[in-house]
Design an enzyme around this catalytic site. Structure first.
Site, PDB file in Angstrom:
ATOM      1  N   GLY A 186       5.794   1.053 -51.965  1.00  0.00           N
ATOM      2  CA  GLY A 186       4.681   0.213 -51.424  1.00  0.00           C
ATOM      3  C   GLY A 186       3.750   1.057 -50.724  1.00  0.00           C
ATOM      4  CG  ASP A 187       5.472   1.649 -46.480  1.00  0.00           C
ATOM      5  OD1 ASP A 187       4.420   0.993 -46.002  1.00  0.00           O
ATOM      6  OD2 ASP A 187       6.487   1.716 -46.154  1.00  0.00           O
ATOM      7  CD  GLU A 188       7.227   7.027 -51.054  1.00  0.00           C
ATOM      8  OE1 GLU A 188       7.511   6.370 -52.046  1.00  0.00           O
ATOM      9  OE2 GLU A 188       7.981   7.267 -50.338  1.00  0.00           O
TER      10      GLU A 188
END
Length: 416
Positions: A186-188
């Site tokens: 998700g962050d990436e």
């Protein structure tokens, strides 16, 4: 035209190791920590942007301490995400810290941050204030829920964005609760979308002379990857569920056992490819069998077809099976671990993994190279993530022209 960088100083200056790289004329001020913002900074730095990462003087980015495996007490995650950046320390909560960051921003093209929305505004560093200093500035903001909306002020980690964006619900085996991927996807994803948005905004700025805000929300980045999930529910009332190693209606595409017990992934769901697989198996009739003759038929009888294929693969050795599949033009492969990647000749031939010197560890570190590949102006890994504040003197006395006495005062007061 890029922002004027006549006062660039230090080892990262254009004309030095970034010379000839596609983003060498861009300067990025990176605030924030962990992954959603810094991974965007890594992507820009990989293609030559002068990324100056700001960390608190008393505590660096927590990513410096994270990771299951360490070497000599050092994180093995930080050298990757921190690569290709200059690192400085600066207390943004102080008046002097805010003054100095304004001076940096006056000479920058991009401000990248992933604080909770409203944090910059509380420091007097909101977009309107910064555009008075530098109207060409692109302000890239990464957060859990975006800069607006009823949830915007909530703390938002990647795992929450993955759940809200729909990815967690469809990940894992149907017999278990939802699973997560083994990476911070998700962050990436939010960082990748932030990088795309930043480059689009820079293109617009170069045509108009005006910067703008790039608002990348983790849950929306995940949502953007969910294919037709929303439309299927909206139109047909269909809910995608967890399906383990397969996708509903896509067959054959699964992992199959070999004689030694290894697992080989075979993806032969296209009609022409399935016909080649049937011929290789010595069961040409399967391609014309009404149970398996087209995509929809095979998808409806996935388990039955997988059992037939597994019975055939289990009579073959792993190497023998893969060689036959490749020769027949059937997509197939092993499920790689890091060791497999480091041992693989294709990875080696394309330099997909590079060895980069690590001064902190005293030896090279292997890490993924820069992607995608550009034929004329490729990116490259110039150095691993540096020690906290390693570039303080370079940036403060070189770029901002502070005297040594002034820098000493700021260090003594805890501003730097």
């Amino acid at each position: 035209m890029p922002t004027n960088h006549d006062d660039v100083g230090g080892a990262e200056a254009p004309g030095d190791e970034r010379a000839g790289m596609p983003l060498e004329d861009l300067r990025v001020i990176e605030m924030g920590q962990l992954l959603a913002g810094p991974f965007c900074g890594q992507l820009l730095g990989d293609f030559g942007a002068d990324v100056i990462k700001i960390e608190q003087p008393d505590a660096g980015d927590p990513l410096r301490e994270w990771g299951q495996a360490k070497a000599g007490g050092n994180s093995l995650w930080w050298p990757v995400v921190g690569r290709n950046k200059r690192t400085i320390t600066l207390n943004l909560r102080t008046e002097d810290g805010q003054r100095l960051v304004r001076e940096l921003i006056a000479q920058a093209d991009v401000l990248l941050e992933n604080f909770r929305p409203g944090t910059l505004e509380r420091w007097g560093l909101g977009p309107d204030e910064l555009w008075r200093i530098n109207p060409r500035l692109v302000i890239t903001r990464v957060s859990g829920y975006g800069q607006t909306g009823p949830y915007s002020a909530r703390a938002g980690y990647g795992s929450i964005g993955e759940a809200m964006g729909g990815l967690r619900y469809v990940t894992g085996d149907p017999s278990t609760p939802p699973s997560r991927a083994g990476i911070s996807i998700g962050d990436e994803l939010a960082a990748v979308f932030a990088c795309i948005g930043t480059l689009v905004a820079l293109h617009h700025r170069d045509r108009t002379g005006v910067g703008q805000v790039v608002d990348s929300a983790i849950y929306e980045a995940v949502l953007g990857m969910m294919e037709s999930l929303v439309t299927e529910w909206d139109v047909a009332g269909y809910v995608r569920e967890r399906t383990g190693a397969t996708l509903p209606g896509v067959a054959p595409s699964n992992v199959y056992p070999t004689k030694s017990g290894a697992m080989v992934l075979i993806a032969a769901n296209q009609d022409s490819v399935f016909r080649r697989l049937a011929e290789l198996m010595g069961q040409t009739e399967l391609a014309d069998d009404e149970r398996f003759h087209d995509h929809n038929a095979r998808g409806a009888r996935m388990r039955e077809l997988d059992a037939i294929i597994a019975a055939w693969t289990s009579t073959h050795g792993t190497g023998e099976l893969l060689e036959e599949l490749h020769d027949a033009g059937i997509p197939a492969g092993l499920i790689y671990t890091a060791k497999d990647m480091l041992d693989d000749p294709h990875f080696a031939a394309r330099e997909a993994i590079v060895a980069v010197p690590s001064p902190a560890l005293g030896h090279d570190l292997s890490m993924q190279n820069v992607f995608p590949r550009l034929s004329k102006t490729p990116g490259r890994v110039r150095h691993v993530g540096r020690e906290r504040g390693e570039d303080n003197d370079d940036v403060y006395t070189g770029l901002l022209r502070l005297s040594l006495a002034e820098l000493a005062r700021l260090k003594a007061e805890g501003t730097v």
